[in-house]
Design an enzyme around this catalytic site. Structure first.
Site, PDB file in Angstrom:
ATOM      1  CG  ASP A   1      -3.683   2.838   5.295  1.00  0.00           C
ATOM      2  OD1 ASP A   1      -4.763   2.622   4.705  1.00  0.00           O
ATOM      3  OD2 ASP A   1      -3.191   2.064   6.118  1.00  0.00           O
TER       4      ASP A   1
ATOM      5  CG  ASP B   1       1.534   3.117   4.700  1.00  0.00           C
ATOM      6  OD1 ASP B   1       0.420   2.698   5.029  1.00  0.00           O
ATOM      7  OD2 ASP B   1       2.465   2.372   4.335  1.00  0.00           O
TER       8      ASP B   1
ATOM      9  CG  ASP C   1      -0.154   0.174   2.541  1.00  0.00           C
ATOM     10  OD1 ASP C   1       1.088   0.263   2.507  1.00  0.00           O
ATOM     11  OD2 ASP C   1      -0.800   0.232   3.606  1.00  0.00           O
TER      12      ASP C   1
HETATM   13  N1  DCT Z   1       2.561  -0.436  11.731  1.00  0.00           N
HETATM   14  C1  DCT Z   1       2.881  -0.954  12.977  1.00  0.00           C
HETATM   15  N2  DCT Z   1       2.158  -1.973  13.497  1.00  0.00           N
HETATM   16  C2  DCT Z   1       1.145  -2.504  12.792  1.00  0.00           C
HETATM   17  C3  DCT Z   1       0.815  -2.004  11.535  1.00  0.00           C
HETATM   18  C4  DCT Z   1       1.540  -0.966  11.012  1.00  0.00           C
HETATM   19  O1  DCT Z   1       3.796  -0.473  13.624  1.00  0.00           O
HETATM   20  N3  DCT Z   1       0.473  -3.509  13.335  1.00  0.00           N
HETATM   21  C5  DCT Z   1       3.341   0.679  11.180  1.00  0.00           C
HETATM   22  C6  DCT Z   1       4.667   0.246  10.661  1.00  0.00           C
HETATM   23  C7  DCT Z   1       4.583   0.396   9.187  1.00  0.00           C
HETATM   24  C8  DCT Z   1       3.439   1.358   8.967  1.00  0.00           C
HETATM   25  O2  DCT Z   1       2.636   1.270  10.119  1.00  0.00           O
HETATM   26  C9  DCT Z   1       2.658   1.063   7.733  1.00  0.00           C
HETATM   27  O3  DCT Z   1       2.116  -0.264   7.770  1.00  0.00           O
HETATM   28  P1  DCT Z   1       2.172  -1.204   6.514  1.00  0.00           P
HETATM   29  O4  DCT Z   1       1.784  -0.460   5.298  1.00  0.00           O
HETATM   30  O5  DCT Z   1       1.418  -2.427   6.841  1.00  0.00           O
HETATM   31  O6  DCT Z   1       3.718  -1.594   6.471  1.00  0.00           O
HETATM   32  P2  DCT Z   1       4.825  -1.273   5.393  1.00  0.00           P
HETATM   33  O7  DCT Z   1       6.118  -1.424   6.087  1.00  0.00           O
HETATM   34  O8  DCT Z   1       4.550   0.016   4.731  1.00  0.00           O
HETATM   35  O9  DCT Z   1       4.664  -2.490   4.392  1.00  0.00           O
HETATM   36  P3  DCT Z   1       4.285  -2.425   2.835  1.00  0.00           P
HETATM   37  O10 DCT Z   1       5.523  -1.950   2.164  1.00  0.00           O
HETATM   38  O11 DCT Z   1       3.942  -3.816   2.439  1.00  0.00           O
HETATM   39  O12 DCT Z   1       3.144  -1.500   2.667  1.00  0.00           O
HETATM   40 MG    MG Z   2       2.777   0.356   3.645  1.00  0.00          MG
END
Ligand code: DCT
Ligand code: MG
Length: 442
Positions: free
Chosen positions: A366, A234, A232
């Site tokens: 997000d 963010d 996604d």
């Molecule tokens: N986060 C966290 N604990 C969670 C979910 C999310 O600390 N349970 C934080 C860390 C990363 C950030 O939010 C964004 O979440 P993701 O998009 O799920 O992680 P990402 O590292 O950006 O992974 P991706 O590259 O797959 O989007």
């Molecule tokens: Mg992410």
């Protein structure tokens, strides 16, 4: 924090030892060394983990077991595998034998067995059988639907629903998120490239600046850590004047909606109040900001940059027929298979563009709004990785008697909040060396 008892033991036994101290990122060389051992601090937030991973075969295997545990409501096991994988990610070179791992933290019996099997036979029977299991495959397919978590998937599997077709035929009523998830299944299960994230960032910036000049947008998550792809995109939004971020989310969302950029959105309100909530960490530290979970409609000419620049787009809803799977006729929903058909994937034979070629794709986006006073904590909390964040909080609690969240840092001994206006200050409060985002890929 380093367990070096094995080291003194080896020395006493007269075994030559070479220590690779990854914490200082210096290799200590001994020419006569026969055993190369590694040495890392035990909390992931004390380590520097870049995207350069010398042990992908091992870490992929452990991550798969972690994922399987997480999908099966076994959080403890999941974390144990994640920690073990993270230790291997931080090593400066490939592991060639289990003796090198003596003294490394976070490698439990189970993880060591998996590692040993792979090093000795090239594969782990447990990993292979998990990968092939109907249950794991069904969990992957069903939780691959946006809006479907492990609990729902589990319930459906008990009803013998393993594929998307079976889900559709089951007659279950899906909520709005799940309906959108099903409709955009192929797109949302295709990795988002950095160029696509940048294109979306431009749109989000336009939206934010037009509803609140002066407000700022930061790309967070994996892309801030330098990852080339993500599941996604963010974003963290703030305004330099405290209070001016109030009401910002709904305006941004309205702007994006009015321009046809959102295929789905759900906004949750900010419910964090320091005075009311106190230092106790909320059940989930991620859910207190004003947050928008969305499915973004990214047009080719919005900078996808992967093949068809300048294709006329025609921003209409007509392409979106509401049938199962929003992708064009090339993609077929075949639940039970991990990979879905994507045009030209992996350099395979280039398929001819079908008549109904769609000039856009759906991407999970997000949005989070933070007041400037909490911005540093929000930035740190939303940059990840998930394990790095978890380890930061564990370090704060266990080693420093502090509570860290994406809103604040509370010192339990001094009974007060510690303020910070930058990530650097937060690391300093925690007594940790600063780790830049690109080295938080634990
Ligand atoms: N986060 C966290 N604990 C969670 C979910 C999310 O600390 N349970 C934080 C860390 C990363 C950030 O939010 C964004 O979440 P993701 O998009 O799920 O992680 P990402 O590292 O950006 O992974 P991706 O590259 O797959 O989007
Ligand atoms: Mg992410």
């Amino acid at each position: 924090l380093l367990d070096i008892s094995w080291y003194t033991e080896s020395m006493r036994a007269g075994l030559p030892v070479q220590i690779l101290d990854t914490h200082k990122l210096q290799e200590q060389r001994t020419d006569e060394a026969e055993v190369v051992v590694f040495c890392v601090p035990s909390y992931a937030c004390q380590r520097r983990t870049t995207l350069e991973n010398h042990n992908t075969i091992l870490t992929d295997a452990l991550s798969l077991l972690a994922e399987n545990a997480e999908l099966s409501d076994q959080e403890g096991r999941g974390v144990a595998f994640r920690r073990a994988a993270a230790v291997l990610k931080a090593l400066p070179r490939a592991v060639t034998g289990v003796t090198q791992l003596r003294g490394l933290p976070c490698l439990g019996e189970h993880s060591l067995r998996v590692i040993k099997d792979i090093l000795e036979t090239g594969a782990s029977a447990e990993v292979e059988s998990t990968k092939q299991s109907e249950r794991y495959k069904a969990l992957k397919v069903l939780t691959g639907v946006f809006g479907v978590g492990p609990k729902t998937a589990e319930r459906w599997i008990r009803e013998r629903i393993h594929t998307l077709q079976q889900l559709q035929d089951s007659g279950h009523t899906l909520n709005r998120a799940q309906q959108a998830g099903l409709q955009h299944y192929d797109d949302l299960n295709q990795p988002v490239a950095k160029a696509e994230a940048d294109a979306i960032a431009e749109v989000v910036e336009r939206a934010v600046v037009s509803v609140s000049p002066g407000a700022q947008v930061t790309l967070t998550g994996g892309f801030r850590r330098g990852k080339p792809t993500g599941h996604d995109v963010d974003f963290l939004i703030t305004h330099p004047e405290e209070g001016r971020e109030d009401g910002l989310m709904s305006k941004v969302v309205s702007w994006l909606e009015s321009q046809g950029f959102l295929l789905y959105q759900k906004t949750t309100r900010n419910s964090y109040l320091e005075s009311k909530d106190g230092p106790a960490r909320p059940a989930s530290n991620m859910d207190r900001f004003e947050r928008c979970f969305s499915i973004f409609k990214l047009h080719e000419d919005e900078g996808r940059g992967t093949g068809h620049p300048g294709t006329p787009t025609g921003n209409t809803a007509a392409a979106n027929t509401g049938s199962l799977g929003d992708s064009d006729s090339r993609s077929q929903i075949r639940g039970g298979e991990q990979r879905l058909l994507v045009s030209g994937e992996d350099g395979g034979p280039e398929e001819t563009k079908p008549a109904g070629h769609r000039p856009w794709r759906a991407v999970r986006v997000d949005l989070v709004v933070s007041p400037i006073s909490q911005f540093a904590f929000a930035l740190l909390g939303w940059t990840g990785s998930k394990l790095f964040e978890r380890e930061l909080r564990r370090w704060a609690g266990h080693e420093k008697s502090m509570s860290l969240s994406s809103h604040a840092l509370y010192d339990n001994k001094q009974s007060r909040y510690l303020r910070a206006t930058s990530e650097q200050e937060i690391f300093a409060h925690l007594g940790l060396e600063f780790v830049p985002p690109s080295e938080r890929n634990a």
